[in-house]
Design an enzyme around this catalytic site. Structure first.
Site, short mmCIF file in Angstrom:
data_model
loop_
_atom_site.label_atom_id
_atom_site.label_comp_id
_atom_site.label_asym_id
_atom_site.label_seq_id
_atom_site.Cartn_x
_atom_site.Cartn_y
_atom_site.Cartn_z
N GLY A 1 0.78 -1.23 0.00
CA GLY A 1 0.00 0.00 0.00
C GLY A 1 0.81 1.28 0.00
O GLY A 1 0.27 2.37 0.12
N HIS A 2 2.13 1.17 -0.16
CA HIS A 2 2.99 2.36 -0.06
C HIS A 2 3.97 2.38 -1.23
O HIS A 2 5.10 1.92 -1.07
CB HIS A 2 3.77 2.35 1.25
CG HIS A 2 4.39 3.66 1.61
ND1 HIS A 2 5.66 4.00 1.23
CD2 HIS A 2 3.91 4.70 2.31
CE1 HIS A 2 5.95 5.19 1.71
NE2 HIS A 2 4.91 5.65 2.36
N PHE A 3 3.70 2.80 -2.31
CA PHE A 3 2.51 3.37 -2.87
C PHE A 3 2.00 2.44 -3.95
O PHE A 3 2.78 1.69 -4.53
CB PHE A 3 2.81 4.75 -3.46
CG PHE A 3 3.20 5.76 -2.41
CD1 PHE A 3 2.23 6.42 -1.67
CD2 PHE A 3 4.53 6.04 -2.15
CE1 PHE A 3 2.58 7.36 -0.72
CE2 PHE A 3 4.88 6.97 -1.20
CZ PHE A 3 3.91 7.63 -0.48
N ILE B 1 7.64 2.14 -2.46
CA ILE B 1 8.78 2.82 -1.85
C ILE B 1 8.76 2.47 -0.36
O ILE B 1 7.71 2.44 0.26
CB ILE B 1 8.68 4.35 -2.04
CG1 ILE B 1 8.77 4.70 -3.53
CG2 ILE B 1 9.77 5.07 -1.26
CD1 ILE B 1 8.50 6.15 -3.83
#
Length: 145
Positions: free
Chosen positions: A45-47, A52
């Site tokens: 979920g990042h991103f 990252i």
């Protein structure tokens, strides 16, 4: 106390262990490394479609290698009888310069600034495989013996 003994005393485990190895170690500082695995939970979920490593995870990696491993080494005599030391992070200030991507290996270099009353303060830097500065800062914590 050797690298394996120090890592065994860390109060972390997968998926929250961010220490692969220790390269140099003295009572004045430590250098260690970690490779961020591409299937790590935080990349989902990042991103989205552009993974990252979150800054909080980079800070945690710096703290595990640069503060906790060094603290265990400094307190090696007192910790031999403990299974896992109790650790509390007391303060951090980290500036970020470059992203860390999945499968990227980083090196953490830490220098002891102050060690008093079981509180350790270190100046910590993280570098990527090209020896470029990823982030740097000051991290402090307490180890209960």
């Amino acid at each position: 106390m050797n690298e394996k003994e120090i890592i065994a005393l860390l109060p972390y485990q997968e998926p929250f262990l961010f220490v692969d190895g220790i390269d140099t170690l003295s009572s004045e500082g430590i250098t260690g490394h970690y490779t961020f695995k591409k299937d790590a939970y935080f990349y989902k979920g990042h991103f989205i479609n552009n993974p990252i490593t979150p800054g909080v995870i980079l800070t945690e990696c710096m703290a595990q290698i640069g503060l906790v491993c060094l603290g265990i080494y400094i307190l090696k005599t007192e910790l031999k009888k403990l299974i896992k030391p109790e650790i509390a992070l007391t303060s951090t200030h980290v500036d970020f310069y470059l992203p860390v991507l999945p499968n990227e290996r980083v090196t953490v270099v830490s220098k002891k600034e102050v060690f008093r009353f079981n509180k350790l303060k270190c100046s910590v830097k993280m570098f990527n495989k090209n020896n470029e500065l990823v982030c740097r800062g000051s991290i402090s914590g307490m180890i209960k013996t």
